[in-house]
Every structure is written in structure tokens, then in C-alpha cells.
Design a protein around this motif. Structure first.
Motif, short mmCIF file in Angstrom:
data_model
loop_
_atom_site.label_atom_id
_atom_site.label_comp_id
_atom_site.label_asym_id
_atom_site.label_seq_id
_atom_site.Cartn_x
_atom_site.Cartn_y
_atom_site.Cartn_z
N MET A 299 0.88 -1.21 0.10
CA MET A 299 -0.03 -0.01 0.12
C MET A 299 0.79 1.11 0.28
N SER A 300 0.48 2.19 -0.69
CA SER A 300 1.22 3.51 -0.80
C SER A 300 0.12 4.76 -0.61
N ILE A 301 0.64 6.07 -0.65
CA ILE A 301 -0.01 6.95 -0.47
C ILE A 301 -1.10 7.19 -1.83
N TYR A 302 -0.88 6.65 -3.07
CA TYR A 302 -1.44 6.72 -4.04
C TYR A 302 -2.98 5.97 -3.83
N ASP A 303 -3.02 5.22 -3.05
CA ASP A 303 -4.39 4.33 -2.90
C ASP A 303 -5.37 4.97 -2.10
N PHE A 304 -5.06 6.28 -1.68
CA PHE A 304 -6.12 7.07 -0.81
C PHE A 304 -6.92 8.29 -1.84
N GLU A 305 -8.17 8.33 -1.44
CA GLU A 305 -9.04 9.08 -2.13
C GLU A 305 -9.06 10.28 -1.09
N VAL A 306 -9.02 11.38 -1.78
CA VAL A 306 -9.14 12.58 -0.89
C VAL A 306 -9.65 13.63 -1.54
N GLU A 307 -10.33 14.81 -0.96
CA GLU A 307 -11.20 15.70 -1.44
C GLU A 307 -10.28 17.07 -1.71
N THR A 308 -10.30 17.67 -2.67
CA THR A 308 -9.62 18.99 -3.02
C THR A 308 -10.24 20.10 -2.11
N ILE A 309 -9.67 21.22 -1.87
CA ILE A 309 -10.14 22.28 -1.05
C ILE A 309 -11.39 22.96 -1.86
N LYS A 310 -11.59 22.68 -2.96
CA LYS A 310 -12.72 23.00 -3.70
C LYS A 310 -13.74 21.93 -3.88
N GLY A 311 -13.58 21.00 -2.92
CA GLY A 311 -14.62 19.80 -2.95
C GLY A 311 -14.68 18.58 -3.83
N GLU A 312 -13.48 18.69 -4.86
CA GLU A 312 -13.60 17.67 -5.86
C GLU A 312 -12.82 16.40 -5.41
N LYS A 313 -13.50 15.28 -5.30
CA LYS A 313 -12.85 14.12 -5.02
C LYS A 313 -11.86 13.70 -5.95
#
Length: 163
Positions: free
Chosen positions: A1-15
Motif C-alpha cells: 500500500m502507498s499514499i497513491y491508494d487514498f481518495e481525498v477531497e480538494t479544497i474546492k470539494g472535488e474528489k
């Protein structure tokens, strides 16, 4: 596993996922606008400016878990960072970095780079994690570490960036 596996949301609300940062040296930081370390935004931006075209980026994750030092919403945080520190590096939506609601990314980071005496919990704003181009955590830095002090480690990792 690496950081590339994680979903995040930008400060503008985009997944999105962190796979956008594959093959880059990354510095992940939990940030806050009303903290004694907030001035570190300036040094983080300096690092981004100096090394950004060489395969380096800073990723900022605002957090309000430490004495309420990030009370604003995402729009207020983004505006504060741009107006006061000229922040142009990627910022993400406000998250929890510790406790039962901690974002899975920060659970991964703390499990792979414990702090002093093996403590996994993040103790304060502006804890920093340096990430190898393969997405693995290389090192954790305390809030007291000025981002400029991380330059030698960044430069060492940048030698491995494929251009």
C-alpha cells in the motif's frame, strides 16, 4: 500500500486520489491558519517554488483538532492561505488527522512513520511526512521542524525522480 491508494477531497470539494502525485517527492502536512506554526506556510511555499519543477510537491491538509486553530470552512482556508502566504501548492478539504474519525491517509502515515518514542498520534499542527517517489513514507518531522531544514532530505530523494 502507498499514499497513491487514498481518495481525498480538494479544497474546492472535488474528489480525487493521490495517484496524481506518482513519481514525485511529496511532503504532506496537516495545517492550521491560527497556529503558532502558521508562518511555516511561507517556508512550505518556498520549498514548492524551489523544487516544484524538479518533481516535488507539498500537500496541505487543514485540521481543526488542535485547540480549534483551523475554524474556517474550506473557502476561508483557501483564501487565507493565498492572501497571506501566496500558497499555490495543493490544499485539501479540512480533515481529522487523529482519533476515531482520522482520515485513512493519516492513519497510514502515522502507522508507517511513528513519532518520538513510537507514538503514532499526531500531537499538533504542521506535522510533516516526507514521501518517496514510490508512495512510501520516508520520514516524519515534528511541528517544530522548520520546513527549510528538510531541504537535504528532499534533495536526496529528488535524485531518484524520473524525468
Amino acid at each position: 500500500m502507498s499514499i497513491y491508494d487514498f481518495e481525498v477531497e480538494t479544497i474546492k470539494g472535488e474528489k480525487t486520489t493521490l495517484s496524481d502525485y506518482k513519481n514525485q517527492v511529496v511532503l504532506i502536512v496537516n495545517t492550521a491558519s491560527k497556529c503558532g506554526f502558521t508562518l511555516q506556510y511561507k517556508e512550505l511555499q518556498e520549498l514548492y517554488d524551489q523544487y516544484g519543477d524538479q518533481g516535488f510537491t507539498v500537500l496541505g491538509f487543514p485540521c481543526n483538532q488542535f485547540m480549534g486553530q483551523e475554524p474556517g470552512d474550506n473557502k476561508e482556508i483557501e483564501s487565507f492561505c493565498e492572501m497571506n502566504y501566496g500558497v499555490r501548492f495543493p490544499m485539501f478539504s479540512k480533515i481529522d488527522v487523529k482519533g476515531e474519525n482520522a482520515h485513512p491517509l493519516f492513519v497510514f502515515l502515522t502507522n508507517n512513520a511513528p513519532g518520538i518514542l513510537g507514538s503514532k498520534a499526531i500531537k499538533w499542527n504542521f506535522t510533516k511526512f516526507l514521501i518517496h517517489i514510490n508512495g512510501e513514507v520516508v520520514k516524519r518531522y515534528s511541528p517544530n521542524t522548520n520546513p527549510i531544514e528538510i531541504k537535504p532530505d528532499i534533495e536526496n530523494l529528488l535524485k531518484e525522480v524520473v524525468k
